[in-house]
Design a protein around this motif. Structure first.
Motif, PDB file in Angstrom:
ATOM      1  N   SER A 198       0.866  -1.178   0.000  1.00 49.76           N
ATOM      2  CA  SER A 198       0.000   0.000   0.000  1.00 49.76           C
ATOM      3  C   SER A 198       0.904   1.230   0.000  1.00 49.76           C
ATOM      4  CB  SER A 198      -0.919   0.001   1.227  1.00 49.76           C
ATOM      5  OG  SER A 198      -0.143  -0.089   2.422  1.00 49.76           O
ATOM      6  N   GLN A 249      -1.010   7.348  -0.729  1.00 48.02           N
ATOM      7  CA  GLN A 249      -2.105   7.702  -1.630  1.00 48.02           C
ATOM      8  C   GLN A 249      -2.631   6.505  -2.411  1.00 48.02           C
ATOM      9  OE1 GLN A 249      -3.190  10.776  -1.374  1.00 48.02           O
ATOM     10  NE2 GLN A 249      -1.485  11.357  -0.034  1.00 48.02           N
ATOM     11  N   PRO A 277      -4.297   2.459  -2.296  1.00 52.66           N
ATOM     12  CA  PRO A 277      -4.991   1.512  -1.420  1.00 52.66           C
ATOM     13  C   PRO A 277      -4.139   0.270  -1.171  1.00 52.66           C
ATOM     14  CG  PRO A 277      -5.851   1.351  -3.645  1.00 52.66           C
ATOM     15  CD  PRO A 277      -4.901   2.508  -3.648  1.00 52.66           C
ATOM     16  N   GLU A 316      -8.702  -5.246  -2.863  1.00 56.22           N
ATOM     17  CA  GLU A 316      -8.259  -3.900  -2.504  1.00 56.22           C
ATOM     18  C   GLU A 316      -8.975  -3.460  -1.234  1.00 56.22           C
ATOM     19  OE1 GLU A 316      -8.486  -0.915  -5.457  1.00 56.22           O
ATOM     20  OE2 GLU A 316      -7.233  -1.962  -6.921  1.00 56.22           O
ATOM     21  N   GLN A 317      -8.295  -2.613  -0.470  1.00 54.98           N
ATOM     22  CA  GLN A 317      -8.870  -2.114   0.770  1.00 54.98           C
ATOM     23  C   GLN A 317      -8.400  -0.673   0.974  1.00 54.98           C
ATOM     24  OE1 GLN A 317     -10.964  -3.819   3.085  1.00 54.98           O
ATOM     25  NE2 GLN A 317     -11.172  -1.768   3.912  1.00 54.98           N
ATOM     26  N   ALA A 318      -9.344   0.234   1.165  1.00 50.25           N
ATOM     27  CA  ALA A 318      -9.000   1.633   1.399  1.00 50.25           C
ATOM     28  C   ALA A 318      -8.461   1.817   2.820  1.00 50.25           C
ATOM     29  CB  ALA A 318     -10.224   2.515   1.172  1.00 50.25           C
ATOM     30  N   HIS A 319      -7.762   2.927   3.050  1.00 52.05           N
ATOM     31  CA  HIS A 319      -7.219   3.244   4.380  1.00 52.05           C
ATOM     32  C   HIS A 319      -7.144   4.759   4.521  1.00 52.05           C
ATOM     33  CE1 HIS A 319      -3.364   4.241   2.480  1.00 52.05           C
ATOM     34  NE2 HIS A 319      -3.502   3.129   1.777  1.00 52.05           N
ATOM     35  N   GLN A 320      -6.654   5.222   5.668  1.00 57.30           N
ATOM     36  CA  GLN A 320      -6.633   6.651   5.965  1.00 57.30           C
ATOM     37  C   GLN A 320      -5.289   7.310   5.674  1.00 57.30           C
ATOM     38  OE1 GLN A 320      -7.901   6.888  10.035  1.00 57.30           O
ATOM     39  NE2 GLN A 320     -10.000   6.225   9.577  1.00 57.30           N
ATOM     40  N   GLN A 336      -2.478   1.656   7.062  1.00 57.80           N
ATOM     41  CA  GLN A 336      -2.120   0.793   5.936  1.00 57.80           C
ATOM     42  C   GLN A 336      -1.927  -0.655   6.377  1.00 57.80           C
ATOM     43  OE1 GLN A 336       0.930   2.340   3.210  1.00 57.80           O
ATOM     44  NE2 GLN A 336       0.673   4.360   4.146  1.00 57.80           N
ATOM     45  N   ALA A 390      -5.214  -2.196   6.969  1.00 62.41           N
ATOM     46  CA  ALA A 390      -5.892  -2.529   5.714  1.00 62.41           C
ATOM     47  C   ALA A 390      -5.313  -3.805   5.108  1.00 62.41           C
ATOM     48  CB  ALA A 390      -5.771  -1.365   4.734  1.00 62.41           C
TER      49      ALA A 390
END
Length: 237
Positions: free
Chosen positions: A129, A132, A134, A159-163, A169, A172
């Protein structure tokens, strides 16, 4: 006086060099294995997990960051706490044990004389990851039965989004591996299912066919009684 000035200057240079050589502390990260249910059964299917292979670029202690142009850079302020390969193995092992409700899960190689009901082979070609980017997981799994016959295989991309933060990360990436374990468990349940034994006493009875009633038969005159022979027992049915 000049000697004292040189001494002060030398001490100042030493302090400046010492300050430049001090590095910020490195944060250590581990994958989050979640909270899988601990198997309560004392017996169950024998499952062999492995071999598990990771891509070459993951065989290192540094935590890598995927950039927008596809390149990878090393996060200087973070590292994996130990072997990433062993961390992934333990996460999948505990997840599978909880989802299959069997304590009999071993890591390959299991040694001679071990005949597993099912072998789960996993190959991970990507797990990374970036600030910027995922979290992405590319993997392939294969299921082999006792005879070594292929019972299932799949390529997957998750895929997995994160902050954006390193902690987010890693969380995720952990969720992606937990999703992988969920798919493995679902496929393993299907592969381990034993066909139901046919019960010969539970045959399906065909419904009775509707027929037209026949007219009543004429009465039959009663037969004359038969006298039993002496010394012979007569059975009437």
């Amino acid at each position: 006086m000049m000697l004292r000035s040189w001494t002060l200057l030398l001490m100042t240079l030493v302090l400046v060099m010492a300050g430049c050589s001090v590095h910020p502390p490195v944060a250590l990260y581990q994958l989050d294995g979640g909270q899988p249910q601990v198997p309560t059964a004392t017996d169950g299917a024998l499952v062999l997990l492995g071999p598990l292979t990771l891509a070459d670029y993951l065989q290192r202690g540094e935590l890598l960051q995927r950039q927008a142009d596809g390149s990878l850079s090393v996060a200087s302020e973070a590292q994996w706490a130990g072997s990433l390969n062993a961390d992934v193995e333990q996460l999948l092992l505990r997840q599978l044990a909880g989802r299959l409700q069997t304590p009999n899960i071993l890591l390959a190689p299991a040694g001679p004389g071990v005949s597993a009901d099912l072998q789960v082979q996993v190959s991970i070609s990507r797990l990374d990851s970036g600030p910027q980017m995922p979290a992405v997981l590319h993997a392939q799994w294969r299921l082999l039965d006792k005879a070594g016959q292929l019972q299932g295989s799949r390529l997957l991309q998750l895929e997995q989004a994160h902050q954006g933060s390193l902690a987010s990360q890693v969380q995720a990436q952990s969720r992606l591996l937990q999703q992988l374990a969920e798919q493995l468990a679902t496929a393993a349940v299907t592969a381990l299912k034993v066909p139901a034994v046919a019960n010969p006493t539970n045959k399906r009875v065909a419904p009775a066919r509707k027929t037209t009633p026949l007219p009543p038969a004429p009465p039959v005159p009663p037969a004359p009684p038969v006298a039993p022979a002496h010394g012979v027992e007569v059975f009437r049915f």
